[in-house]
Design a protein around this motif. Structure first.
Motif, PDB file in Angstrom:
ATOM      1  N   LYS A 234      19.656  44.588 -12.523  1.00  0.00           N
ATOM      2  CA  LYS A 234      20.337  44.174 -11.386  1.00  0.00           C
ATOM      3  C   LYS A 234      18.848  43.065 -10.896  1.00  0.00           C
ATOM      4  N   GLN A 237      19.644  40.015 -12.203  1.00  0.00           N
ATOM      5  CA  GLN A 237      20.160  39.343 -11.189  1.00  0.00           C
ATOM      6  C   GLN A 237      20.348  38.813  -9.518  1.00  0.00           C
ATOM      7  N   THR A 254      25.144  32.781  -9.862  1.00  0.00           N
ATOM      8  CA  THR A 254      24.857  34.577  -9.860  1.00  0.00           C
ATOM      9  C   THR A 254      25.091  34.064 -11.621  1.00  0.00           C
ATOM     10  N   SER A 256      26.456  37.984 -14.841  1.00  0.00           N
ATOM     11  CA  SER A 256      27.123  38.623 -15.595  1.00  0.00           C
ATOM     12  C   SER A 256      26.673  39.371 -16.198  1.00  0.00           C
ATOM     13  N   ALA A 283      33.199  42.417 -16.805  1.00  0.00           N
ATOM     14  CA  ALA A 283      32.532  42.386 -15.499  1.00  0.00           C
ATOM     15  C   ALA A 283      32.850  40.914 -14.569  1.00  0.00           C
ATOM     16  N   LYS A 284      33.540  40.452 -15.553  1.00  0.00           N
ATOM     17  CA  LYS A 284      34.750  39.023 -14.665  1.00  0.00           C
ATOM     18  C   LYS A 284      35.352  38.885 -14.875  1.00  0.00           C
ATOM     19  N   THR A 287      35.155  39.160 -10.256  1.00  0.00           N
ATOM     20  CA  THR A 287      35.277  38.465  -9.772  1.00  0.00           C
ATOM     21  C   THR A 287      33.226  38.049 -10.586  1.00  0.00           C
ATOM     22  N   HIS A 288      31.984  37.773  -9.312  1.00  0.00           N
ATOM     23  CA  HIS A 288      31.062  37.633 -10.336  1.00  0.00           C
ATOM     24  C   HIS A 288      30.561  38.256  -9.622  1.00  0.00           C
ATOM     25  N   HIS A 289      28.667  38.043 -10.610  1.00  0.00           N
ATOM     26  CA  HIS A 289      27.428  38.766 -10.313  1.00  0.00           C
ATOM     27  C   HIS A 289      27.747  40.232 -10.218  1.00  0.00           C
ATOM     28  N   ARG A 290      28.449  40.993 -11.506  1.00  0.00           N
ATOM     29  CA  ARG A 290      28.411  41.845 -11.616  1.00  0.00           C
ATOM     30  C   ARG A 290      27.560  42.190 -13.265  1.00  0.00           C
ATOM     31  N   TYR A 291      28.026  43.964 -13.386  1.00  0.00           N
ATOM     32  CA  TYR A 291      27.852  44.132 -14.937  1.00  0.00           C
ATOM     33  C   TYR A 291      29.192  44.968 -15.147  1.00  0.00           C
ATOM     34  N   LYS A 292      28.953  45.599 -16.282  1.00  0.00           N
ATOM     35  CA  LYS A 292      29.979  46.395 -16.636  1.00  0.00           C
ATOM     36  C   LYS A 292      29.074  47.243 -18.025  1.00  0.00           C
TER      37      LYS A 292
END
Length: 566
Positions: A234, A237, A254, A256, A283-284, A287-292
Motif C-alpha cells: 500500500k 502504491q 497507478t 497493481s 487485481a486488475k 479496475t486498477h490500483h489494487r492488490y490481491k
C-alpha cells in the motif's frame, strides 16, 4: 622436500610463481615454496612442519568444501588429481581467491604425499563477479533482473521453513501503454525508471526488488508477516500515485499487485511467480490500483481461462461461434428499430457458454481482434439477408460491439470498410458500440479512430453509459449518435428515486446534444412506462424479447410490431 624430490624438481618448485606444497598423508607440511610469501604474507618457515596448512588458511565460507576436497584426495586412488577454487585469508586479514590443483604422488622410497599447487585468481574472480553483477542487473532501472530474481527465489524457497514468513509480490504499472501511445516509448522507459526508484526507496535488506518484465517488478519479503507485506505494498502504491514529471509533462499512474504468502513446500520459482501473476490479473480485472492475495481457487479458475484461451482459436476454425440478436424497439410504438448482435460459443465440452465466461479471456489476448472481425462480418451478412426479405424495414440498423483492442488497431477503419464492401451492407445501417470506460481510456486516440470510422457513414453508440466517470459533455469530442443507458440504472428506476433522477438527467442531456437514447435491460412494465414519460425513444430488454437466433428474429419481424401484452 629435500630427500623426497630430486634437486632439479625442487629448483623448479622454488622458482615457480605458484605456491607449491608437499604434505604427507597425515597432513604435515614437508615442503613449501617461497611463493607462499607473495600469496599469503607468510614465509615458508611459517608452514614447514605444520599440519593442515590449507585448512588453517581457508576462509570460513570455503572450509567445508576444502575438507571434503582433501578427504577425497587422501582416501582416493593412487595418482588421483583434483582442483578446487577457494578463498583464503592472508596475514593482513584480507580475503583472496586461489585455485588449488592437487594430486597424490609417491616418493622414491614408496611413501605417499599430497602435492598441491596454488595460484592467485583474485583478479579473475573479481572480473567474474563484475560480469555476473552486470548480467544480473537491469540496464534501464539498475534493479536486479529476472535472472537474479529466479536464482534468489530458488535459494529462498530451499531455506523457507514451514511456519516462517516469506512472501513474493508481482507488481506492474497500470495503463503504461497509454503513456507509450501518447508520449512515446522513451517516456514509457522513463516512467519505468522513476517507478523503480520509488520502489527501491522503500526496500531494505533482506527485502529485494527486481524488474522481471517490461513494466513488471518482483518484490521478495523474507521474514515479513502478511500484514506487514500488505502495508508495504500500500505504501508503494501511494508513492506510485503521486504525479511524475516527464520533461514538463505531468503524468499520473497507478500500480497493481499480486501477492503470494508462504509458498507451498516443493514450489518452484516459476510456480510462485505464476501464482503471483494470477493474483495480479485478478487485481486488475475490474479496475486498477489494487492488490490481491493468491488463493488456490485462483489457480483453478486461471487453468480454466487458459483452457478457454487455447480453445478460442479452434472454436473459430470449427465454426463453434454463433450470433443471437436482441431487438431494440421504439418505446412509444413498439416498432422494431434495430437489433444488437450478441456473440455466443457452443463449446464442444462445456456447451453454450455465456459471453462473460470467454469474452474477458479473448479481450485479454489479441484473439479478440479476429473474433471481433468475424462478428462484424457475420452480423453484416445476416443484416443484408434480412433486408432482402424485409425491404419494408427502411430504417432498421444493426448494432455490433467492438473491443478496445479492435479500436486500437491502426487499420480498424479499413477493416470496417472492407467488411461493408464484401457483404454489401449499407454503412448507415451499421452502428458500432463501445463502452463508456473504453472510450475514455485514451480519449485522443478514441476520437481519432471514431472520426475515421464515422467518415464511412457508420453510426457510433456509447454502451453502458453511466457506469464510468465521464459526463456527456466530455463525450462531445466523439462523433457519437446514440447513448445507451446502462441496465443497472434502468433496473432500479421503478424502486429508487435516485436512479430515476440519474436516468432523467442522462435522457435530458442526450436530447440537448441531439443524441438518440436507448434504455437497456427493460424487464418490467413500470420501467417501460416511466421511460416513455421521460421521453426515452428506444429500449431493449426481456420485456420485449430475449436474444434470439435468426429464425426467431424473422418470426419477430413478421409481426406487425413487437407485441407486449396489455
Amino acid at each position: 622436500m629435500g630427500s623426497h624430490m630430486p634437486s632439479f624438481h625442487q629448483l623448479i618448485a622454488d622458482t615457480s610463481h605458484h605456491w607449491e606444497i608437499l604434505e604427507d598423508m597425515a597432513g604435515r607440511t614437508e615442503y613449501c615454496s617461497p611463493s607462499c610469501l607473495a600469496l599469503t604474507g607468510f614465509g615458508p618457515e611459517h608452514f614447514l612442519g605444520r599440519t593442515d596448512v590449507l585448512t588453517g588458511l581457508a576462509h570460513s565460507a570455503s572450509r567445508g568444501e576444502l575438507d571434503e576436497f582433501l578427504t577425497g584426495l587422501r582416501n582416493g586412488p593412487t595418482n588421483m588429481s583434483k582442483s578446487l577454487e577457494l578463498r583464503i585469508v592472508t596475514e593482513d586479514g584480507l580475503s583472496r581467491w586461489v585455485v588449488c590443483h592437487a594430486r597424490r604422488v609417491t616418493s622414491s622410497d614408496g611413501r605417499m604425499f599430497l602435492r598441491a599447487s596454488l595460484r592467485d585468481i583474485s583478479r579473475r574472480k573479481a572480473l567474474d563477479m563484475e560480469l555476473k553483477s552486470s548480467r544480473l542487473r537491469d540496464p534501464v532501472t539498475g534493479l536486479y533482473n529476472r535472472a537474479w530474481c529466479m536464482e534468489t527465489l530458488q535459494r529462498q524457497l530451499k531455506i523457507h521453513a514451514p511456519g516462517t514468513y516469506f512472501s513474493v509480490t508481482v507488481m506492474d504499472i497500470d495503463r503504461l501503454k497509454k503513456v507509450n501511445d501518447t508520449l512515446g516509448p522513451a517516456y514509457g522507459d522513463e516512467i519505468i525508471r522513476m517507478a523503480a526508484e520509488r520502489i527501491a526507496a522503500t526496500m531494505a535488506p533482506p527485502d529485494s526488488a527486481s524488474r522481471i518484465s517490461g513494466d513488471g517488478f518482483a518484490l521478495l519479503f523474507p521474514g515479513k508477516s502478511p500484514r506487514e507485506v500488505i502495508k508495504h505494498i500500500k505504501r508503494i502504491q501511494a508513492l506510485m500515485a503521486a504525479p511524475f514529471d516527464l520533461r514538463g509533462h505531468e503524468v499520473t499512474i497507478t500500480a497493481s499487485a499480486g501477492i503470494v504468502v508462504s509458498p507451498m513446500p516443493g514450489d518452484k520459482p516459476e510456480d510462485v511467480l505464476r501464482n503471483a501473476n494470477i493474483a495480479l490479473r485478478r487485481a486488475k480485472a475490474n479496475t486498477h490500483h489494487r492488490y490481491k492475495v493468491f488463493h488456490s481457487r485462483m489457480f483453478i479458475e486461471s487453468s480454466r481461462q487458459m483452457e478457454i484461451e487455447i480453445d478460442l482459436d479452434a472454436g473459430l476454425r470449427n465454426a463453434e461461434f454463433f450470433l443471437e440478436y436482441q431487438p431494440i424497439v421504439c418505446l412509444e410504438t413498439k416498432r422494431l428499430k434495430s437489433v444488437e448482435a450478441l456473440l455466443r460459443w457452443n463449446h464442444p465440452r462445456h456447451g453454450v457458454m455465456r459471453p462473460d465466461e470467454f469474452l474477458p479471456v479473448a479481450e485479454a489476448t489479441d484473439f479478440i481482434v479476429p473474433l471481433g472481425e468475424w462478428v462484424l462480418r457475420r452480423a453484416c451478412a445476416d443484416m443484408v439477408a434480412l433486408m432482402a426479405d424485409h425491404p419494408e424495414l427502411t430504417d432498421l440498423s444493426m448494432s455490433v460491439n467492438i473491443s478496445a483492442r479492435q479500436l486500437a488497431q491502426h487499420n480498424i477503419a479499413e477493416t470496417v470498410a472492407e467488411v461493408l464492401r464484401e457483404t454489401g451492407m449499407e454503412p448507415t445501417r451499421l452502428k458500432l458500440e463501445l463502452t463508456e470506460t473504453m472510450a475514455m481510456e485514451n480519449p485522443a486516440l478514441t476520437a481519432q479512430r471514431l472520426h475515421t470510422i464515422k467518415a464511412l457513414g457508420v453510426k457510433i453508440s456509447i454502451d453502458d453509459f453511466g457506469t464510468g466517470y465521464s459526463s456527456l459533455s466530455s463525450l462531445q469530442n466523439f462523433p457519437i449518435d446514440t447513448i445507451k443507458v446502462d441496465k443497472s440504472f434502468v433496473g432500479k428506476m421503478d424502486t429508487s428515486a435516485e436512479q430515476r433522477k440519474i436516468v432523467r438527467s442522462v435522457i435530458s442531456l442526450a436530447h440537448s446534444l441531439d443524441l438518440d437514447v436507448v434504455a437497456e435491460g427493460i424487464e418490467m412494465r413500470e420501467q417501460w412506462s416511466m421511460l416513455k414519460v421521460l421521453d426515452c425513444q428506444s429500449g431493449q430488454g426481456f420485456l420485449f424479447s430475449h436474444p434470439v437466433d435468426m429464425a426467431k428474429l424473422r418470426t419477430f419481424i413478421c409481426k406487425a410490431s413487437p407485441q407486449v401484452k396489455q
